[in-house]
Scaffold this active site. Structure first.
Site, PDB file in Angstrom:
ATOM      1  N   GLY A 241      37.131  59.881  37.041  1.00  0.00           N
ATOM      2  CA  GLY A 241      36.815  60.103  35.599  1.00  0.00           C
ATOM      3  C   GLY A 241      35.307  59.227  35.731  1.00  0.00           C
ATOM      4  CB  SER A 242      33.338  58.037  32.780  1.00  0.00           C
ATOM      5  OG  SER A 242      34.485  57.461  32.421  1.00  0.00           O
ATOM      6  N   GLY A 246      35.985  53.792  35.801  1.00  0.00           N
ATOM      7  CA  GLY A 246      35.873  52.867  37.008  1.00  0.00           C
ATOM      8  C   GLY A 246      35.692  51.513  37.075  1.00  0.00           C
ATOM      9  CD  GLU A 263      36.430  60.720  44.986  1.00  0.00           C
ATOM     10  OE1 GLU A 263      35.074  61.248  44.588  1.00  0.00           O
ATOM     11  OE2 GLU A 263      36.898  60.635  46.044  1.00  0.00           O
TER      12      GLU A 263
END
Ligand code: NAD
EC number: 1.2.1.3
Length: 509
Positions: A241-242, A246, A263
C-alpha cells in the site's frame, strides 16, 4: 476520445452477482460494509466486516492449521497451489469481471492480473520441490554444516486496491508452499474479488485434503489490519500500500520483533537518451504512464529526456495522449478506465494546481470526462506536464495518471535526478547505447529494486523478485529467491566424529 456508454450500476451489480455465482460465492447482503464500483462510483452490495472476535477466531484457527501444515511435505503443499491455479484458469473470465467492476481495470489488464495469479501458482508449485538449503564447509574434521529452511508461521497479507487479487496470490501461493498459513486483509475497496479468491482456495483445500484454515479472509478497513499488525502470533506481516501505511505498520511490527515485508509507493522514472528508438519509447512510455489510469505502483511518473530530443518526444507523446480512448473499461477499445474514487481525482487536481504554481506547464490532457453520465465516478484524461525542476510535488507519488517531463544534458545529471526522490521502486532507460544502459544498471546507476532497459517501468513478470528501496519499503515478493522471506533458516552443525573439537581452536575441559 471517450469510448462507449457506461454500464449502469444495476448492470454491474448483476454482472458481479453472476461472476460470483459462477465461482460459487453467495453474496450475503444487508451489512454495513460497502462494495462499490468506480465505473459509476455507486454502491453495489452491503457486506459484513470482520469483528474483533472474527479476527481472534481467524488467528487462533490459523495458528492451529500451521501445526499441521508445517510438517506436510512441501511437494504435497504444492498440490494445493496447483489446484488453486487450475481453478483460477477455469474462472479467469469471472475473476477478471470482478477486478474490472471493483478496481476499474480495462479488460485486458484485468485478464492480465488473473494470468499473473496463474503464473505465480505455476511458479510456486515448482518451488515446492526447490526449497533448497546449502551445505557449508565446516572448519572442523568430522563435522557438517547445513542451512535448513523451515516454515515461518502465520502470515498476514494486507493488500492495496490496485492489484486486488494478484498481490494476494504472490504472497499466498509462495507462503503456502513454504508451509505457512495465511490471513488476508484485502483493500476495503475490493471485497468482492477477495471473497472469490478465498472461496476458490477453500475449494482447492477441500479437494486436496488440506486444512481449511490454511487461509482465512478478514474483510474490513484498516482497523482490522492494525489488529493483525499488533498480534504477536503473526510471524510475518506482508503489507502492500502507500508509504504512509508502511510508516505506521513497519515500526509497530518491529516493536514486537515481528517480521514485515513492505511493498509501498513508487515514483518511477524513465530516462530517454538521444540514441533511443523513439517509436518503442513512445509505446513504452504511454503504457507505463497512462495504463491502469496511472494507478500502478510501477506507473511511470517522471520522464527525464535529453534536451536535444525533448521537443520531438513531447510532440509525439502529446499526439498519443490526445488519442487515448477513455471510459467504459469493459469496452475492448478503451485504454483508460476510471480512477478509484472522486477523492483520488481531487488529489490529482490538487497536485496539478501545486505543480502549476511551481512553474509546471500542462502539455496535454487533464480534463475530467463523463462527469454528467457518472457524477460519482472519476474519469480523467491522463496528463503530461513539463516541469523545469524536480519540485516537492514531483518528488511525491500522486496515485493518478500525471507524467512530469524534465530535460537533462548529461547522463550523470539524468541519473542524479532519477535517484533524487524518496521512493525507489521501478526505473528504466531507453537507449541504443550499451554503455549508457550498463551505467544505468550499475551500482552507480538506478537505485531502484527494478531497473529496465528499453521497456517501461510497469508490467513486471512474476519470475523476478518484485519490490523497491527507500520509501518503497525494501520488501521483495514473487519470484527469484523472495520465498526466503516466508521461511526461517536454521544453521545445523552435525558432529559425526568421535572427538569434540571446538570452533576457532578454543580448548575447554
Ligand atoms: P493504502 O495504503 O490506502 O491501503 C493499503 C492497505 O493497507 C489497505 O488494505 C488498508 O486497509 C491497509 N491499511 C492502511 N493503513 C493501515 C494501518 N495503519 N495498519 C494496517 N493496515 C492499514 O493503499 P491503497 O490506496 O489501497 O493503494 C495504493 C498505494 O499502494 C500506492 O501508494 C501504491 O504505490 C501502493 N502499492 C504498492 C505496491 C508495491 O508492490 N510496491 C503494489 C500495489 C500498490
Amino acid at each position: 476520445m471517450t469510448s462507449t456508454a457506461l454500464p449502469t450500476t444495476d448492470d454491474l451489480r448483476a454482472r458481479a452477482r453472476a461472476a460470483l455465482g459462477n465461482i460459487g460465492v453467495d453474496v450475503a447482503e444487508g451489512g454495513g460494509f460497502p462494495a462499490r464500483t468506480p465505473l459509476t462510483g455507486e454502491h453495489l452490495f452491503g457486506l459484513t466486516a470482520a469483528t474483533e472476535a472474527d479476527t481472534e477466531d481467524a488467528v487462533a484457527a490459523s495458528c492451529a492449521a500451521f501445526l499441521i501444515w508445517r510438517t506436510t511435505p512441501a511437494p504435497r503443499r504444492g498440490e494445493l497451489v496447483r489446484r488453486l491455479g487450475e481453478l483460477l484458469r477455469e474462472h479467469k473470465g469471472d475473476l477478471a469481471d470482478l477486478v474490472t467492476i471493483e478496481a476499474g481495470k480495462i479488460r485486458s489488464e484485468a485478464l492480465g492480473e488473473i494470468q499473473e495469479m496463474i503464473d505465480i501458482c505455476d511458479f510456486a508449485v515448482g518451488l515446492s520441490r526447490q526449497l533448497y538449503g546449502r551445505t557449508i564447509a565446516s572448519e572442523r574434521p568430522g563435522h557438517r554444516l547445513a542451512e535448513t529452511w523451515h516454515p515461518l508461521g502465520v502470515v498476514a497479507v494486507i493488500s492495496a486496491f490496485n492489484f486486488p487479487a494478484a498481490v494476494w496470490s504472490w504472497n499466498t501461493a509462495v507462503a503456502l508452499v513454504c508451509g505457512d498459513t495465511v490471513i488476508w486483509k484485502p483493500s476495503e475497496r475490493t471485497p468482492l474479488i477477495s471473497l472469490a479468491c478465498d472461496h476458490l482456495l477453500a475449494r482447492a483445500a477441500e479437494e486436496v485434503g488440506a486444512p481449511r484454515d490454511v487461509h482465512r479472509l478478514l474483510l474490513g478497513d484498516r482497523a482490522v489490519g492494525e489488529r493483525l499488525v499488533d498480534d504477536r502470533r503473526i510471524a510475518l506481516v506482508s503489507a502492500t500500500g502507500s508509504t504512509r501505511m508502511g510508516r505506521e505498520v513497519g515500526p509497530r511490527v518491529a516493536a514486537r520483533f515481528g517480521r514485515s515485508l513492505l511493498e509501498l509507493g513508487g515514483n518511477n522514472a524513465a530516462i530517454v537518451t538521444p540514441s533511443a528508438d523513439l517509436d518503442l519509447a513512445v509505446q513504452g512510455i504511454v503504457f507505463a504512464a497512462a495504463g491502469t489510469a496511472g494507478q500502478r505502483c510501477t506507473t511511470l511518473r517522471r520522464l527525464i529526456v535529453h534536451r536535444d530530443i525533448a521537443d520531438t518526444l513531447i510532440e509525439r507523446l502529446t499526439a498519443a495522449y490526445e488519442r487515448l480512448p477513455i471510459g467504459n473499461p469493459f469496452d475492448d477499445t478503451t485504454l483508460v478506465g476510471p480512477l478509484i474514487s472522486t477523492t483520488a481525482l481531487d488529489t490529482m487536481h490538487s497536485a496539478l494546481a501545486r505543480v502549476r504554481a511551481q512553474g509546471g506547464k500542462i502539455l496535454a490532457g487533464g480534463n475530467r470526462r463523463l462527469a454528467e453520465a457518472a457524477p460519482a465516478a472519476a474519469y480523467t484524461e491522463p496528463v503530461l506536464v513539463h516541469v523545469g525542476e524536480q519540485t516537492d510535488v514531483v518528488r511525491e507519488e500522486t496515485f493518478a495518471p500525471i507524467l512530469y517531463v524534465l530535460a537533462y544534458d548529461t547522463l550523470d545529471e539524468a541519473i542524479a535526478l532519477h535517484n533524487d526522490v524518496p521512493q525507489g521502486l521501478s526505473s528504466s532507460i531507453f537507449t541504443r547505447d550499451q554503455r549508457e544502459a550498463e551505467v544505468f544498471l550499475s551500482a552507480a546507476g538506478s537505485d531502484c529494486g527494478i531497473a529496465n532497459v528499453n521497456i517501461g517501468t510497469s508490467g513486471a513478470e512474476i519470475g523476478g523478485a518484485f519490490g523497491g528501496e527507500k520509501d518503497t519499503g525494501g520488501g521483495r515478493e514473487s519470484g527469484s529467491d523472495a520465498w526466503k522471506s516466508y521461511m526461517r533458516s536454521a544453521t545445523n552443525t552435525i558432529n559425526y566424529s568421535t572427538g569434540l573439537p571446538l570452533a576457532q581452536g578454543v580448548s575447554f575441559l
